[in-house]
Design a protein around this motif. Structure first.
Motif, short mmCIF file in Angstrom:
data_model
loop_
_atom_site.label_atom_id
_atom_site.label_comp_id
_atom_site.label_asym_id
_atom_site.label_seq_id
_atom_site.Cartn_x
_atom_site.Cartn_y
_atom_site.Cartn_z
N ARG A 178 -5.62 14.24 2.59
CA ARG A 178 -5.54 12.85 2.13
C ARG A 178 -5.83 11.83 3.23
O ARG A 178 -6.58 10.87 3.00
CB ARG A 178 -4.16 12.57 1.54
CG ARG A 178 -4.06 12.95 0.08
CD ARG A 178 -2.64 12.77 -0.42
NE ARG A 178 -2.59 12.96 -1.85
CZ ARG A 178 -2.69 11.98 -2.73
NH1 ARG A 178 -2.84 10.75 -2.31
NH2 ARG A 178 -2.65 12.22 -4.02
N PRO A 179 -5.27 12.01 4.42
CA PRO A 179 -5.57 11.01 5.46
C PRO A 179 -7.07 10.94 5.79
O PRO A 179 -7.61 9.87 6.04
CB PRO A 179 -4.77 11.50 6.67
CG PRO A 179 -3.71 12.38 6.10
CD PRO A 179 -4.30 13.00 4.89
N LEU A 201 -9.58 11.57 3.73
CA LEU A 201 -10.27 10.89 2.64
C LEU A 201 -9.99 9.39 2.68
O LEU A 201 -10.89 8.56 2.51
CB LEU A 201 -9.83 11.49 1.31
CG LEU A 201 -10.60 11.03 0.07
CD1 LEU A 201 -12.10 11.21 0.25
CD2 LEU A 201 -10.12 11.79 -1.15
N ARG A 202 -8.71 9.06 2.94
CA ARG A 202 -8.34 7.64 3.00
C ARG A 202 -9.14 6.93 4.10
O ARG A 202 -9.64 5.83 3.93
CB ARG A 202 -6.83 7.52 3.26
CG ARG A 202 -6.25 6.16 2.86
CD ARG A 202 -4.75 6.10 3.09
NE ARG A 202 -4.02 7.16 2.44
CZ ARG A 202 -3.21 8.01 3.07
NH1 ARG A 202 -3.03 7.94 4.37
NH2 ARG A 202 -2.58 8.96 2.39
N SER A 203 -9.24 7.60 5.21
CA SER A 203 -9.95 7.01 6.34
C SER A 203 -11.45 6.86 6.03
O SER A 203 -12.08 5.85 6.39
CB SER A 203 -9.68 7.92 7.54
OG SER A 203 -10.66 7.83 8.49
N VAL A 244 -12.76 6.48 3.02
CA VAL A 244 -12.89 5.40 2.02
C VAL A 244 -12.75 4.04 2.70
O VAL A 244 -13.50 3.10 2.41
CB VAL A 244 -11.83 5.56 0.90
CG1 VAL A 244 -11.79 4.32 0.01
CG2 VAL A 244 -12.12 6.80 0.06
N GLU A 245 -11.82 3.95 3.63
CA GLU A 245 -11.63 2.68 4.36
C GLU A 245 -12.91 2.30 5.10
O GLU A 245 -13.34 1.15 5.09
CB GLU A 245 -10.45 2.83 5.34
CG GLU A 245 -10.13 1.60 6.19
CD GLU A 245 -10.94 1.52 7.48
OE1 GLU A 245 -11.30 0.40 7.87
OE2 GLU A 245 -11.24 2.57 8.08
N TYR A 284 -14.82 -5.31 -3.27
CA TYR A 284 -15.25 -5.08 -1.89
C TYR A 284 -16.74 -5.36 -1.72
O TYR A 284 -17.39 -4.82 -0.83
CB TYR A 284 -14.92 -3.65 -1.46
CG TYR A 284 -15.42 -2.58 -2.42
CD1 TYR A 284 -14.61 -2.14 -3.46
CD2 TYR A 284 -16.69 -2.03 -2.30
CE1 TYR A 284 -15.05 -1.18 -4.35
CE2 TYR A 284 -17.14 -1.06 -3.18
CZ TYR A 284 -16.32 -0.65 -4.20
OH TYR A 284 -16.77 0.29 -5.09
N ARG A 335 -14.93 7.06 -5.45
CA ARG A 335 -13.83 8.04 -5.54
C ARG A 335 -14.36 9.41 -5.93
O ARG A 335 -13.81 10.43 -5.51
CB ARG A 335 -12.80 7.58 -6.56
CG ARG A 335 -12.01 6.36 -6.08
CD ARG A 335 -10.96 5.97 -7.09
NE ARG A 335 -10.02 7.06 -7.35
CZ ARG A 335 -9.48 7.32 -8.55
NH1 ARG A 335 -9.81 6.58 -9.59
NH2 ARG A 335 -8.62 8.30 -8.68
#
Ligand SMILES: [Zn+2]
Ligand SMILES: [Zn+2]
Length: 445
Positions: free
Chosen positions: A37-38, A40-42, A44-45, A119, A415
């Motif tokens: 998860r981290p 993927l989150r990174s 996406v950010e 965005y 996503r």
């Protein structure tokens, strides 16, 4: 299976309607579940930030800095300003073994975004309308994945952040001015992927023995000379706007006249520039055109026919000076290496299941990526589906087509597409790199 393709012209070709073309995936599928998860989150950010701050070809300073920081954070040795521009190279050295090059483009387009996304671009008139922001985020994620599993593979991952793809000049700058292969080594394989309006959650490869994945191109700038003056005295002027209009119409007949019926080719005049005001006849007009075809002789033939038309229309109008006809860029036909493509495709089928790895060939889009294969370096290239479920179903039902790359409404389903892009790139890289001591334990990238 041939896939359903929303073409660049905005029409939908359904080659395999009812029993094959998969629906787009939503985020959180089995295929992307193993991504931490981290990570993927990174990724996406990074994507959201890049999408909001696009930079035109040759001006990719901020974009290059963001990618460089990510690569350095994952243990890459980063070199900036390779090739005289904003090109960058990140080297993830993991001991002796093969070298795989992962290439992403950095540039955006002079398009005003009309997606309405929260965005959306904050830069007026500039948009990541080709998905290069998605490619950057995917390569950053793939490198993070590979760096975190470095006990399972050996060799070197070479990441290339390439500026100026949209002007078809960045690859040559890196390879020739930047002496990319002399300085960083000749890779055993070069890999890249590109966003496409296929269902998100799918990948597409050129089928073995099929047409090339993408066309070659010739980009041309033409200048037509007239005689400027007052708009009320046309008898004293020689109107280059009229000359340009006649030239554009005649240019659009070139494909019909200079290609065989079974041959695929495109000639598009994408820009006409002349004059400032309605009451002044300008003294010249400028045309920008692109020619696309699937063989080098066809490109030569069409370019010669276009030049003949431009010169003949100017002569027919009595132009005071011969027109300028300048080839500003040329890109080779993109025909990925069959053996490497077969290996990469097997990796992708293992990742997503064979039903989500499609066949695609004959796209009239073009790329400067084939330059990386010069000298016989094997190169693989595949398309990354980005169309969300809603737009895809609407298009399939005969409604509005999915906005393609370069359109103001181009809006990848991040996503669904980004996790697949990260894992597709990492899995392909692993097929080239040596499995390390713990290699047989890796399964998920
Ligand atoms: Zn593009
Ligand atoms: Zn592109």
């Amino acid at each position: 299976m041939r896939c359903a393709v929303v073409t660049a012209a905005g029409t939908t070709k359904n080659a395999d309607d009812d029993n094959g073309t998969p629906e787009p995936r939503r985020g959180g599928t089995a295929a992307d579940a193993p991504l931490p998860r981290p990570l993927l989150r990174s990724a996406v950010e990074l994507y959201l930030d890049l999408h909001a701050h696009p930079e035109l070809s040759g001006h990719e300073h901020r974009t290059a800095a963001r990618l460089a920081a990510r690569l350095a954070g994952h243990g890459c040795a980063v070199t900036r300003s390779v090739g005289g521009g904003h090109g960058l190279v990140g080297v993830l050295d993991n001991g002796p073994g093969p070298t795989v090059l992962l290439r992403t483009e950095l540039d955006a387009l002079p398009v005003t975004e009309a997606t309405g996304l929260p965005y959306a671009s904050t830069v007026p008139g500039v948009m990541h309308a080709c998905g290069h922001d998605l490619h950057i985020a995917a390569v950053a994620g793939a490198v993070e994945l590979l760096a975190a599993s470095r006990t399972t593979w050996r060799g070197t991952v070479l990441v290339v952040g390439q500026p100026e793809e949209e002007t078809l000049s960045g690859a040559r700058s890196l390879l020739e001015d930047g002496r990319l292969y002399e300085r960083f080594g000749v890779p055993d394989a070069v890999l890249a992927q590109h966003a496409a309006p296929l269902p998100a959650g799918t990948l597409a490869h050129a089928p073995a023995g099929g047409p090339p994945l993408m066309a070659g191109s010739v980009a041309v700038e033409a200048v037509l000379h007239g005689r400027g003056g007052h708009a009320a005295t046309p008898h004293l002027n020689l109107d280059p706007v009229l000359m340009a209009a006649a030239t554009v119409l005649r240019l659009r007949t070139v494909v019909a006249e200079a290609t065989a019926p079974a041959e695929q080719a495109v000639l598009t005049v994408g820009s006409v520039r002349a004059g400032e005001r309605g009451n002044i006849t300008p003294d010249h007009a400028e045309l920008s055109l692109t020619i696309r075809a699937f063989t080098e002789p066809a490109l030569d033939r069409l370019a010669a026919a276009a030049e003949r038309v431009v010169r003949a229309e100017a002569a027919a109008s009595g132009a005071p000076r011969a027109p300028e006809f300048t080839v500003t860029a040329r890109s080779p036909v993109l025909r990925p290496d069959p053996a490497l493509t077969a290996r990469v495709r097997r990796a992708h089928e293992a990742l997503l299941g064979p039903g989500r790895v499609l066949d695609l060939g004959g796209s009239a889009a073009t790329e400067d990526f084939p330059h990386y294969a010069s000298g016989g370096v094997p190169a693989a290239y595949w398309m990354l589906g980005t169309a969300g479920a809603g737009p895809w179903r609407t298009a399939r039902a005969g409604g509005a087509p999915v906005p393609p790359n370069h359109a103001p409404g181009f809006a990848p389903d991040v996503r669904a597409a980004l996790p697949v892009g990260i894992r597709a790139l990492a899995a392909a890289a692993r097929r080239v790199l040596d499995p390390g001591p713990a290699g047989d334990r890796e399964a998920t990238s």
